[in-house]
Design an enzyme around this catalytic site. Structure first.
Site, PDB file in Angstrom:
ATOM      1  N   GLY A   1       2.436   2.460  10.867  1.00 42.63           N
ATOM      2  CA  GLY A   1       3.335   3.613  10.729  1.00 42.63           C
ATOM      3  C   GLY A   1       4.112   3.958  11.988  1.00 42.63           C
TER       4      GLY A   1
ATOM      5  N   SER B   1       3.499  -1.941  10.407  1.00 38.60           N
ATOM      6  CA  SER B   1       4.953  -1.997  10.619  1.00 38.60           C
ATOM      7  C   SER B   1       5.556  -3.360  10.292  1.00 38.60           C
ATOM      8  CB  SER B   1       5.304  -1.572  12.056  1.00 38.60           C
ATOM      9  OG  SER B   1       4.897  -0.240  12.282  1.00 38.60           O
TER      10      SER B   1
ATOM     11  N   GLU C   1      -5.210  -4.970  10.663  1.00 41.35           N
ATOM     12  CA  GLU C   1      -4.209  -3.914  10.853  1.00 41.35           C
ATOM     13  C   GLU C   1      -4.513  -3.166  12.149  1.00 41.35           C
ATOM     14  OE1 GLU C   1      -2.353  -2.686   6.843  1.00 41.35           O
ATOM     15  OE2 GLU C   1      -4.081  -1.414   7.160  1.00 41.35           O
TER      16      GLU C   1
ATOM     17  N   HIS D   1      -9.548   1.178   5.128  1.00 38.67           N
ATOM     18  CA  HIS D   1      -8.263   1.394   5.805  1.00 38.67           C
ATOM     19  C   HIS D   1      -8.462   2.351   6.988  1.00 38.67           C
ATOM     20  CE1 HIS D   1      -4.129   2.518   6.587  1.00 38.67           C
ATOM     21  NE2 HIS D   1      -3.780   1.428   5.920  1.00 38.67           N
TER      22      HIS D   1
ATOM     23  N   ASN E   1       0.874  -1.181   0.000  1.00 42.80           N
ATOM     24  CA  ASN E   1       0.000   0.000   0.000  1.00 42.80           C
ATOM     25  C   ASN E   1       0.905   1.222   0.000  1.00 42.80           C
ATOM     26  OD1 ASN E   1      -1.729   2.085   0.509  1.00 42.80           O
ATOM     27  ND2 ASN E   1      -2.411   1.373   2.514  1.00 42.80           N
TER      28      ASN E   1
ATOM     29  N   LYS F   1       0.194   4.222  -0.258  1.00 43.47           N
ATOM     30  CA  LYS F   1      -0.437   5.409   0.353  1.00 43.47           C
ATOM     31  C   LYS F   1      -0.191   6.641  -0.539  1.00 43.47           C
ATOM     32  CE  LYS F   1      -0.203   3.206   4.824  1.00 43.47           C
ATOM     33  NZ  LYS F   1      -0.080   3.288   6.262  1.00 43.47           N
TER      34      LYS F   1
ATOM     35  N   GLU G   1      -6.786   4.737   8.005  1.00 39.40           N
ATOM     36  CA  GLU G   1      -6.569   6.151   7.683  1.00 39.40           C
ATOM     37  C   GLU G   1      -7.811   6.755   7.035  1.00 39.40           C
ATOM     38  OE1 GLU G   1      -2.917   5.440   5.595  1.00 39.40           O
ATOM     39  OE2 GLU G   1      -2.006   4.897   7.511  1.00 39.40           O
TER      40      GLU G   1
END
Ligand code: 13P
Length: 254
Positions: free
Chosen positions: A174, A213, A168, A96, A9, A11, A98
């Site tokens: 991150g 991560s 996730e 996701h 991904n 991003k 985010e």
């Protein structure tokens, strides 16, 4: 045989030239090494078409990072599932964290997007996972169960075959600190059992990816867990050496 999918991904990273270089490097590695694992790259929208040509004819699949739930219409700035199919996408990341956090996506909207993607033969990579606070409050499984129950509401057994789940944990994304193997093993077993109880034994074959991560240092241990069928990788997917090393570890776990 364990099925594996290693998906990057990207991003909101890279320019077109940088994206082309990254895709070409991954292409060269896959052509040389011919992994059994499936590989996917999920670049930003403007690069999808170009990258679909770079990876054409290989085992590398193309994925988008989001889609809208309507096929067409006056929805300025949005991108529909048929558009993604028309530029060569097989996958689309949906839900996701985010998107949930910064763009207020809720479980109902995510369900609508999953349904829309499936209607046009796109495979959703459906992301779920708890926040740090939810984990600290021992609510991890309640949250994951809610996300799955609502996110996959009205999905048929036939359709579930085309869905990939990505666990996730939000606190691992991150941060450079992945969940530990015990936490991942437990969560993936829970998700597998929930899917089987909800949809049936077909879900023994559902791909459940880990994300958060994941990198070349921890991939060997994480990818060898029995209910981990690969990874959804952010930062480490932006470097071809790092990304392809993770594919090598996926190969060892098959
Ligand atoms: P990182 O690998 O950068 O933690 O991101 C994970 C992720 O969000 C993949 O979708």
């Amino acid at each position: 045989m364990k099925r594996m999918l290693i998906a990057g991904n990207w991003k909101m990273h890279k320019t077109l030239k940088e994206a082309e270089e990254l895709a070409s490097d991954i292409f060269n590695w896959v052509e040389t090494n011919r992994p059994k694992s499936d590989v996917a790259v999920c670049p930003p929208f403007p690069f999808l078409h170009t990258i679909s040509k770079i990876i054409a004819g290989t085992k590398i699949y193309l994925g988008a990072q989001n889609c809208y739930h309507e096929p067409e219409g006056a929805f300025t700035g949005e991108v529909s599932p048929p558009m993604l199919v028309s530029v060569g996408c097989k996958f689309v990341i949906i839900g996701h964290s985010e998107r949930r956090t910064y763009f207020s996506e809720n479980d109902q909207l995510i369900n609508a997007k999953i349904q829309a993607a499936l209607r046009f033969n796109l495979s959703p990579i459906f992301c779920i996972g708890e926040t740090l606070q939810e984990r600290q409050e021992n609510r991890t499984y309640e949250i994951v169960e809610r996300q799955i129950k609502i996110g996959l509401n009205n999905i048929s057994i036939e359709q579930i075959r085309n869905i990939v789940i990505a666990y996730e944990p939000v606190w691992a994304i991150g941060t450079g600190v992945s969940a530990n193997t015990e936490q991942i093993d437990e969560a993936h077993r829970f998700i597998r059992k929930l899917l089987i109880n909800t949809f049936g034994p077909e879900c023994n074959d559902t791909l459940i990816l880990y994300g958060g991560s994941l990198n070349s240092k921890n991939a060997k241990e994480i990818l060898s867990l029995p209910d981990v069928n690969g990874g959804l990788i952010g930062k480490a997917s932006l470097d071809s050496k790092e990304f392809t090393k993770i594919i090598e570890y996926a190969e060892q776990s098959i």
